[in-house]
Design a protein around this motif. Structure first.
Motif, PDB file in Angstrom:
ATOM      1  N   VAL A   1      -6.439  -4.168   4.427  1.00 18.12           N
ATOM      2  CA  VAL A   1      -5.347  -4.040   3.525  1.00 18.12           C
ATOM      3  C   VAL A   1      -4.203  -5.062   3.944  1.00 18.12           C
ATOM      4  O   VAL A   1      -3.634  -5.485   2.965  1.00 18.12           O
ATOM      5  CB  VAL A   1      -4.550  -2.644   3.655  1.00 18.12           C
ATOM      6  CG1 VAL A   1      -3.470  -2.281   3.010  1.00 18.12           C
ATOM      7  CG2 VAL A   1      -5.758  -1.550   3.395  1.00 18.12           C
TER       8      VAL A   1
ATOM      9  N   GLU B   1       0.851  -1.124   0.066  1.00 23.95           N
ATOM     10  CA  GLU B   1       0.090  -0.277   0.194  1.00 23.95           C
ATOM     11  C   GLU B   1       0.773   1.215  -0.059  1.00 23.95           C
ATOM     12  O   GLU B   1       1.767   1.398   0.940  1.00 23.95           O
ATOM     13  CB  GLU B   1      -0.824  -0.178   1.141  1.00 23.95           C
ATOM     14  CG  GLU B   1      -1.837   1.149   1.271  1.00 23.95           C
ATOM     15  CD  GLU B   1      -3.041   1.034   0.187  1.00 23.95           C
ATOM     16  OE1 GLU B   1      -3.726   1.882   0.084  1.00 23.95           O
ATOM     17  OE2 GLU B   1      -3.066  -0.104  -0.456  1.00 23.95           O
TER      18      GLU B   1
ATOM     19  N   ARG C   1      -5.488  -8.304   2.073  1.00 22.23           N
ATOM     20  CA  ARG C   1      -5.026  -8.087   0.859  1.00 22.23           C
ATOM     21  C   ARG C   1      -3.640  -8.272   0.530  1.00 22.23           C
ATOM     22  O   ARG C   1      -3.367  -8.933  -0.458  1.00 22.23           O
ATOM     23  CB  ARG C   1      -5.476  -6.871   0.235  1.00 22.23           C
ATOM     24  CG  ARG C   1      -5.687  -6.591  -1.362  1.00 22.23           C
ATOM     25  CD  ARG C   1      -6.057  -5.169  -1.699  1.00 22.23           C
ATOM     26  NE  ARG C   1      -4.975  -4.324  -1.383  1.00 22.23           N
ATOM     27  CZ  ARG C   1      -5.278  -3.062  -1.407  1.00 22.23           C
ATOM     28  NH1 ARG C   1      -6.521  -2.572  -1.137  1.00 22.23           N
ATOM     29  NH2 ARG C   1      -4.358  -2.128  -0.602  1.00 22.23           N
ATOM     30  N   ASP C   2      -2.801  -7.527   1.293  1.00 22.54           N
ATOM     31  CA  ASP C   2      -1.212  -7.834   0.903  1.00 22.54           C
ATOM     32  C   ASP C   2      -0.936  -9.222   1.360  1.00 22.54           C
ATOM     33  O   ASP C   2      -0.087  -9.616   0.146  1.00 22.54           O
ATOM     34  CB  ASP C   2      -0.484  -6.780   1.824  1.00 22.54           C
ATOM     35  CG  ASP C   2      -0.694  -5.376   1.568  1.00 22.54           C
ATOM     36  OD1 ASP C   2      -1.244  -5.025   0.514  1.00 22.54           O
ATOM     37  OD2 ASP C   2       0.183  -4.714   2.374  1.00 22.54           O
TER      38      ASP C   2
END
Length: 378
Positions: A178, A133, A181-182
């Motif tokens: 996040v 991100e 997702r990472d």
């Protein structure tokens, strides 16, 4: 009749490359921005340090694992890399199967560097991704963005090198979605090894002195990593590290089981025959001491037998292999084993899997490792 084959003595080798293009506000590792002539001075001093250690050890055994860390080794030019390869090849003996790891920053890792590593003997690249991100990378002061991180992962895989990725959690304003997702994306990009570290605010760093706000509780991030990575074929083999079968970092394992490690470079730590040493954290003083024929050691630690047993138990419990009681008894004695077993008896059963021959932390135990290890201090 069973014949016992004598093990060949080996050593692990850590080389600290003490240069960075810029300093991240949370980082406590020693590094400086190189000035003209600094790298030449560093390599000259490194050779002198190798001379002194070789004399003390009366020769080097073969190297089982080599780790080149920093700092940011990838800010070195191709010529500098070839110089480092030449020094190490001329002074140390390697096995064909020696594990060789290089730390890399996605913002400075080049295709030419990867080819040098591949043509040499590098087997693993440890890539400091930290996040995919961009807003978090910017907050962290990283010199790379998410596009460069993805590119560096693909470049490592294309070269046929084993890919390890470092990821940070507990970042300012970090959202769980996040993080989820990472982790999913790095798996899809073909990583073999993942190290997950909670952001720590170290004394003497900008963030240690002036902490950022909105830092979330790291526990749910770590718990998700345990669940998600294991679900996708990664085994947690150490408190912070997960690997596909057979892909764990053997260099790290050498630390956890108190194997001999030679540390080279300013701030490097070594451990030889039970004596732990730490080098001075200053390139100028490091170099001047070596020019005077003095090893640049500022810390020398040799534990008494009780402390050795305690440290061995704590370090072993960091790993998936845990404590093997018979091996522990042979190394530290019956009394040390009895003391260890009585301390382990005090721990809740949900934190540990025990049988007559070993003790290993459970997933729950890994989450509260610090509290467990406190019980084992001498």
């Amino acid at each position: 009749m069973r014949v016992r084959i004598k093990e060949v003595p080996t050593v692990s080798l850590y080389v600290h490359f003490p240069f960075c293009e810029s300093k991240c506000p949370y980082c406590a590792f020693y590094s400086v921005r190189p000035r003209k002539g600094d790298m030449e001075e560093y390599f000259s001093s490194l050779s002198l340090e190798i001379d002194l250690i070789e004399k003390e050890m009366q020769g080097f055994p073969p190297v089982k694992t080599l780790y080149i860390g920093g700092g940011t080794p990838t800010i070195a030019s191709s010529g500098i890399w070839k110089n480092m390869v030449s020094i190490l090849e001329n002074r140390f003996r390697f096995f064909q199967e020696t594990e060789v790891t290089v730390e890399a920053n996605p913002g400075s890792m080049t295709r030419e560097q990867v080819m040098i590593w591949k043509d040499w003997r590098v087997t693993r690249v440890s890539l400091g991704v930290q996040s995919l991100e961009d807003r978090y990378l910017e907050t962290l002061g990283r010199i790379h963005d998410s596009r460069q991180a993805r590119q560096a992962m693909e470049r490592t895989n294309s070269a046929g090198l084993s890919l390890s990725v470092d990821m940070l959690f507990g970042l300012p304003d970090q959202k769980m979605e996040v993080w989820i997702r990472d982790l999913g994306e790095i798996i899809s990009l073909g990583v073999d090894h993942v190290s997950t570290y909670q952001l720590s605010l170290e004394d003497g760093t900008p963030w240690g002195d002036f902490p950022p706000t909105n830092i979330p509780d790291g526990y749910p991030f770590y718990r998700w990593a345990q669940y998600y990575l294991e679900k996708h074929g990664f085994r947690q083999y150490e408190i912070a590290s997960f690997a596909r079968p057979g892909e764990w970092c053997r260099h790290n394992v050498a630390y956890w089981f108190r194997k001999d490690v030679i540390g080279l470079g300013p701030s490097a730590w070594g451990f030889i025959k039970g004596v732990r040493t730490g080098n001075i954290r200053d390139l100028r003083k490091y170099s001047s001491m070596l020019r005077a024929g003095i090893r640049p050691v500022c810390v020398r630690e040799e534990l008494d037998p009780r402390e050795q047993a305690s440290e061995a138990a704590i370090l072993a419990l960091r790993t998936r292999w845990g404590i093997r009681f018979e091996r522990f008894r042979k190394m530290y004695g019956e009394r040390a084993l009895e003391d260890l077993l009585s301390r382990l008896d005090e721990l809740p059963s949900r934190l540990m899997r025990r049988n007559p021959w070993s003790a290993v932390l459970t997933r729950d135990g890994m989450r509260v490792g610090n509290a467990v290890w406190e019980r084992l201090l001498p």
